[in-house]
Design a protein around this motif. Sequence first.
Motif, PDB file in Angstrom:
ATOM      1  N   LEU A 241       2.140   7.741   2.678  1.00 58.01           N
ATOM      2  CA  LEU A 241       2.174   6.359   3.182  1.00 58.01           C
ATOM      3  C   LEU A 241       1.552   5.390   2.184  1.00 58.01           C
ATOM      4  N   ASP A 242       0.560   5.861   1.424  1.00 62.90           N
ATOM      5  CA  ASP A 242      -0.102   5.005   0.423  1.00 62.90           C
ATOM      6  C   ASP A 242       0.936   4.409  -0.526  1.00 62.90           C
ATOM      7  N   TYR A 243       1.846   5.269  -0.980  1.00 59.72           N
ATOM      8  CA  TYR A 243       2.879   4.809  -1.916  1.00 59.72           C
ATOM      9  C   TYR A 243       3.756   3.748  -1.238  1.00 59.72           C
ATOM     10  N   PHE A 244       4.280   4.097  -0.050  1.00 61.15           N
ATOM     11  CA  PHE A 244       5.251   3.212   0.597  1.00 61.15           C
ATOM     12  C   PHE A 244       4.612   1.899   1.054  1.00 61.15           C
ATOM     13  N   VAL A 245       3.405   1.972   1.594  1.00 58.62           N
ATOM     14  CA  VAL A 245       2.756   0.737   2.062  1.00 58.62           C
ATOM     15  C   VAL A 245       2.406  -0.147   0.862  1.00 58.62           C
ATOM     16  N   THR A 246       1.904   0.484  -0.222  1.00 57.56           N
ATOM     17  CA  THR A 246       1.567  -0.287  -1.428  1.00 57.56           C
ATOM     18  C   THR A 246       2.814  -1.005  -1.949  1.00 57.56           C
ATOM     19  N   LYS A 247       3.925  -0.275  -1.975  1.00 61.57           N
ATOM     20  CA  LYS A 247       5.183  -0.865  -2.480  1.00 61.57           C
ATOM     21  C   LYS A 247       5.625  -2.010  -1.559  1.00 61.57           C
ATOM     22  N   ALA A 248       5.504  -1.784  -0.261  1.00 57.52           N
ATOM     23  CA  ALA A 248       5.933  -2.820   0.686  1.00 57.52           C
ATOM     24  C   ALA A 248       5.073  -4.076   0.574  1.00 57.52           C
ATOM     25  N   LEU A 249       3.814  -3.919   0.197  1.00 55.13           N
ATOM     26  CA  LEU A 249       2.911  -5.072   0.133  1.00 55.13           C
ATOM     27  C   LEU A 249       2.990  -5.816  -1.202  1.00 55.13           C
ATOM     28  N   MET A 250       3.684  -5.239  -2.170  1.00 55.06           N
ATOM     29  CA  MET A 250       3.751  -5.873  -3.502  1.00 55.06           C
ATOM     30  C   MET A 250       4.638  -7.119  -3.482  1.00 55.06           C
TER      31      MET A 250
END
Lengths: 250, 269
Positions: A241-250
């Motif tokens: 989730l760290d990867y996906f949430v980080t990407k979504a917040l960029m």
Amino acid sequence: MKQLIQILEGLGSTLQLLMRAASYAGTLPRQIGRFVEQCYTIGYTTLPIVAILSFFIGSVLALQSGHAAENFGPKQFIGLLVGLSMAAELGPVMVAVLLAGRVGSAIAAELASMKVYQEIDALETMNIPPARILVLPRLAAILVMMPVLTIIADLVGWFGGAIVAKYTHFISIEPESYFATMRQYMEFRDVWNGLVKAEVFGFVIVLVSCNIGLNTRGGPREIGASVTRAVVVSLILILVLDYFVTKALM
Amino acid sequence: MAEAPSTTRNPFTHVETPAVGVAVEDLCKSFGTFEVLKHVSFSVAPGEIFVLMGPSGSGKSVLLKHIVGLELPSSGRVTVDNRDAAAEETREQVRMALVFQAGALFNSMTVYDNLALYPREHRIADEAGIREKVMRALQILSLENAAEKFPSELSGGMKKRVAIARALVMEPQLMLYDEPTSELDPVMSATIAEIIATLKDQYRVTTIVVSHDRDLALNISDRVGILMGGELLFLGTPAELRTPTDPRVADFLNPKIDLQNPRFKKLET
């Protein structure tokens, strides 16, 4: 194939549990006692270890970046580096990993033993849904406590970095200078994004641990297996989730 | 069969309500390929006390779980008060209380809080009313001094009595007991049997007891069923049970220790 089916079953039962717990959201005001108890268990008792770990993570970040900056780069940016790293990544991820090990395992163990020793069956025969009194207060508590723990982790990490930056002979930066770069280049959004990530991680850890605990079948050995599964699944989900949430917040 | 009274008396308000009956119709249950229950059918009349006996692993507890809706049938049907036992609404419409074999008391709560949980969660009364109800239930079971104890501080017999008191607080129309006398000494077993019979006599609650305690079945039941290997081999009165015609039932009720030809050597592995 069998493992894929197990994963899909786990996903399905977790979502079902979430829907059931959400359907009882209106009962939360009269469960204030349970909510406060969970806030204490999840938040207050986890605080000392969060503070100790984040202090040393901030310190090591300052030490490593100071050592690297000896040969190249301006040292005053160490504050920015520690600040950003703690707020955007290490704060939420470290708190989540700690919670998976400490709170996730405790939740899975408690609910699994309640299931094995028929306390969950007793609740169901009393027409008291476990999702209402066991899951909902925990989910509500993590939503409140996770940002608090993350902000404390960020602050203590920054403070640890500042102390190391001042007293390490090859860095020797005054706290004013250390925090000045942080204030100058960091945005509120950096901290906010970290808090959003932490909320997602915390919610998933509690939900998954509750579901694994409530679906335990067998005896004492299965309680141990459920605890292990809850921690492992939570850790994997945190990183994915760290990867996906980080990407979504960029 | 004994003449069944048609009303249940509330132990706290003394209000009379219609007693409920239970019907098990052609019930089958399998876990994977293992058939636990095979076409089991019987009924329990309102106000009756029915004891279901059978050796360990015969499917008695699984059958009990079907009646309270904790297990769903593979085929067949169970009804409580003519309502499908598997439907969630049935638990809202009919007050059923199950006394679990090990008590299933909430270990993190005191005895008082164990009993108060149901009325608190269902907002049946204010805290003073709940206290009155809980203390009355503890008094019925002679447990007044155990109110502030935790389950871990209780003996096996006291745990069973607390579990019965907790069930009583639910003001049940149907009481179910899963092996209420297991792991107890003979005197405590007799005490529990007396409690079950007294509660049934005083409040006329329809009662189903799962047990392999022959004395309990012969002394307190209106009717007895014997379940072996998932099949109901006997259904009749305690008097009929004393002279069983099926040799398997006779062997179960009066097992002879045969050292020349021991049973365990004939068991399937």
